[in-house]
Design a protein around this motif. Structure first.
Motif, short mmCIF file in Angstrom:
data_model
loop_
_atom_site.label_atom_id
_atom_site.label_comp_id
_atom_site.label_asym_id
_atom_site.label_seq_id
_atom_site.Cartn_x
_atom_site.Cartn_y
_atom_site.Cartn_z
N GLY A 246 0.82 -1.21 0.00
CA GLY A 246 0.00 0.00 0.00
C GLY A 246 0.84 1.24 0.00
O GLY A 246 2.05 1.21 -0.29
N GLN A 247 0.20 2.37 0.35
CA GLN A 247 0.84 3.68 0.29
C GLN A 247 0.65 4.39 1.62
O GLN A 247 -0.42 4.32 2.24
N VAL A 248 1.72 5.08 2.06
CA VAL A 248 1.66 5.87 3.29
C VAL A 248 1.38 7.32 2.92
O VAL A 248 2.03 7.88 2.02
N VAL A 249 0.41 7.91 3.60
CA VAL A 249 0.04 9.31 3.37
C VAL A 249 0.11 10.05 4.70
O VAL A 249 -0.38 9.55 5.72
N VAL A 256 8.10 5.60 9.50
CA VAL A 256 6.89 4.99 10.03
C VAL A 256 7.21 3.62 10.59
O VAL A 256 7.96 2.84 9.98
N ASN A 257 6.66 3.33 11.77
CA ASN A 257 6.79 2.02 12.39
C ASN A 257 5.52 1.22 12.10
O ASN A 257 4.41 1.65 12.44
N PHE A 258 5.68 0.07 11.45
CA PHE A 258 4.56 -0.81 11.14
C PHE A 258 4.52 -1.95 12.16
O PHE A 258 5.55 -2.59 12.41
N GLN A 259 3.34 -2.18 12.72
CA GLN A 259 3.19 -3.25 13.70
C GLN A 259 1.91 -4.02 13.39
O GLN A 259 0.87 -3.43 13.05
N THR A 273 9.26 -3.44 3.82
CA THR A 273 10.13 -2.61 2.99
C THR A 273 9.36 -1.37 2.54
O THR A 273 8.18 -1.44 2.20
N VAL A 274 10.06 -0.24 2.54
CA VAL A 274 9.43 1.04 2.21
C VAL A 274 10.28 1.73 1.15
O VAL A 274 11.50 1.80 1.27
N SER A 275 9.63 2.25 0.12
CA SER A 275 10.33 2.99 -0.93
C SER A 275 10.23 4.49 -0.68
O SER A 275 9.46 4.95 0.16
N SER A 276 11.03 5.24 -1.43
CA SER A 276 11.08 6.70 -1.21
C SER A 276 9.77 7.39 -1.54
O SER A 276 9.49 8.49 -1.03
N ASP A 277 8.93 6.79 -2.39
CA ASP A 277 7.66 7.42 -2.73
C ASP A 277 6.52 7.05 -1.77
O ASP A 277 5.35 7.37 -2.04
N GLY A 278 6.86 6.38 -0.65
CA GLY A 278 5.84 6.04 0.35
C GLY A 278 5.19 4.70 0.16
O GLY A 278 4.31 4.32 0.94
N HIS A 279 5.60 3.94 -0.86
CA HIS A 279 5.03 2.61 -1.07
C HIS A 279 5.65 1.64 -0.07
O HIS A 279 6.86 1.65 0.17
N PHE A 280 4.83 0.77 0.56
CA PHE A 280 5.34 -0.23 1.49
C PHE A 280 4.85 -1.60 1.08
O PHE A 280 3.83 -1.75 0.40
N GLU A 281 5.61 -2.60 1.52
CA GLU A 281 5.26 -3.98 1.17
C GLU A 281 5.77 -4.92 2.25
O GLU A 281 6.87 -4.74 2.80
#
Length: 533
Positions: A246-249, A256-259, A273-281
């Motif tokens: 998804g995407q972080v806004v 961001v800490n994902f739990q 994993t998080v990319s520079s454009d805010g995409h996480f997987e």
């Protein structure tokens, strides 16, 4: 010269202390000047065998220690008449208080009629076993957790008692367990080392609850007696991992800490994993989870988003919108009913304590307390994420103030939970206090029991139930009660989940019903009710 002065000063201090001690000893009664002994033994509560090299502590003035000999015997001499608490320790054992058998440490009476003391140590229990897959292959590095439930103030709280990992042979062993009921959870864990499946997915072991349940509701409790070693083998089947993306806004994704939380409320760490454009997987085995994403904004503001996840297949397109976790103001209004009450004039408005507990979470639920000073007129619960919470409010005053009502946006929080909706500022929590509390006194017919628990349940408001522990005489006092109609009952156990309507309903037929008016004191007698499992 200076050393000689210091020496003379030291001698003077020592002589003064000795003279003071002599004067105190001379003024005491002859009985107090007589020295006595406490002798006793330490035994295994299950086998009755003596326990050697146990440490016995005697608390009567300065603490004293003694080791038991080969026959489990110990002795303390040169004691003054009085009373002393005796505590005992030995690796691999619990004292009876730790094991939940005794209410407190054993007390010895010291004097001419002192009798030998017997202290009992409860041997630890052990849960052990092996984790394997369907074809009998050992599963190594699998987390194994032992969970237990504790009752506090009528509410059930789940605790992780112990945790270990399986070794290369799949074996695990959890020791240092007192007698009681436990739940066993194994997993989840990853299997990155195994070959890929035909569909290209990696596998993982999901969490299971003994013997083979996917959620806590289907788990079988394990009853462990003192000294018991219980064998529990586990069989797990690896399942494919599903992709979650998804995407972080609302904030830089790399901060961001994902739990993830499972159905028991336990925190799970899935690598994200998080990319520079805010995409996480990330990837997770099939199951139901809660995803929580948090970071910190300016001025100590927490940014948060929570969402439920059901990973029966790949999940994509999630939008994590980080927004400030709201702070909830608490408005306190005191309504004194007595003309110019002295306590109100001298001490001002009473300050309640407000406590939120995450509802519907069995283990590891988040809790929040009013962070204000007790002397402040401003109260706030800071950075409370969206969710559902039970609300507890108490007063820190020993006089007649009590909690009359607790509301938020028209919701009666003494009867219903508080729900915080994402992206919305919750209404203030309004607390009304009054000073015309009722009191309830009485006696419990203990029927040979040492102790009992008296519970007062306000009719129509089970969240206002209160309890008090009754001593050997059977007398009890419940104060700071809101006027109203109550069901009063005395139980022979303290750890009863009386906030649960289903549990409480088993015993209400034996309750005594009273109606308490403002400033009224009522006296009743209660029969003891025996708790059944």
């Amino acid at each position: 010269m200076r050393a000689a002065a210091v020496f003379r000063w030291t001698i003077l201090v020592l002589c003064s202390a000795a003279c003071l001690a002599h004067a105190q000893t001379s003024s005491e009664s002859p009985e107090a000047q007589t020295s006595y002994k406490v002798v006793g033994s330490v035994i295994n509560s299950v086998t009755g065998e003596p326990v050697r090299r146990a440490v016995v502590r005697l608390l009567a003035g300065p603490e004293r220690l003694a080791f038991t000999d080969a026959g489990g015997q110990f002795e303390f001499d040169n004691l003054r008449a009085g009373r002393a608490a005796l505590l005992v320790r030995k690796p691999g054992f619990f004292d009876e208080h730790e094991a939940g058998i005794a209410a407190g440490p054993q007390i010895a009476s010291i004097g001419p009629d002192t009798t030998p003391v017997v202290l009992k140590l409860v041997p630890e229990g052990v849960i052990y076993g092996r984790a394997q897959d369907a074809v009998g292959e050992a599963i190594e590095h699998l987390p194994v957790k032992v969970l237990t439930a504790r009752i506090s103030n009528g509410r059930k709280h789940w605790l992780q008692r112990q945790m270990t990992m399986t070794n290369q042979d799949g074996d695990f062993r959890v020791a240092n367990l007192p007698p009681g009921f436990y739940y066993l959870e194994a997993g989840p864990t990853w299997r990155f080392e195994m070959p890929q499946l035909k569909n290209g997915r990696e596998e993982a072991y999901p969490a299971i609850f003994y013997p083979a349940a996917n959620d806590p509701a289907g788990a079988t409790p394990l009853e462990l007696s003192a000294g018991q070693q219980l064998n529990t083998n586990l069989i797990l089947a690896a399942i494919p991992l599903h992709k979650i993306s998804g995407q972080v806004v609302g904030a830089p994704a790399d901060r961001v800490n994902f739990q993830f939380y499972d159905g028991f409320g336990e925190s799970l760490s899935f690598p994200v994993t998080v990319s520079s454009d805010g995409h996480f997987e990330t990837r997770a085995p099939a199951g139901s989870y809660t995803l929580e994403a948090t970071t910190w904004g300016g001025r100590g503001t927490q940014l948060v988003d929570r969402m439920p996840l059901n990973t029966t297949s790949d999940v994509s397109g999630l939008k994590v919108v980080l927004a400030p976790a709201p702070s909830i103001p608490i408005l306190v209004r005191a309504e004194p009913t007595h003309p110019s009450p002295a306590s109100f004039q001298s001490r001002g408005t009473p300050s309640p304590s407000v406590h939120l507990s995450q509802a519907g979470v069995l283990l590891g639920g988040q809790e929040y307390w009013d962070s204000s000073s007790t002397d402040s007129n401003f109260h706030v619960l800071q950075n409370v994420p969206p969710g559902t919470y039970s609300v507890e409010v108490g007063t820190n005053r020993g006089d007649s103030w009590y909690v009359q009502s607790v509301q938020s946006g028209g919701v009666d929080l003494l009867r219903e939970n508080l729900t915080i909706v994402p992206g919305a500022q919750p209404p203030a929590i309004e607390v009304v206090l009054r000073d015309d509390a009722a009191r309830l006194t009485g006696r419990v017919a203990l029927q040979g029991e040492d102790r009992a628990t008296v519970i007062a349940v306000r009719d129509g408001a089970p969240l206002q139930a209160t309890s008090v522990r009754v001593g050997g005489g059977g007398e009890f006092l419940l104060q700071n009660l809101a006027p109203g109609s109550y069901s009063i009952l005395a139980l022979d156990q303290a750890d009863v989940e009386y906030s649960n309507a289903d549990v409480l309903g088993r015993y209400l037929s034996g309750a005594v019903h009273v109606v308490l008016g403002p400033d009224e004191e009522h006296t009743i007698n209660l029969d003891l009710i025996h708790v059944t499992e």
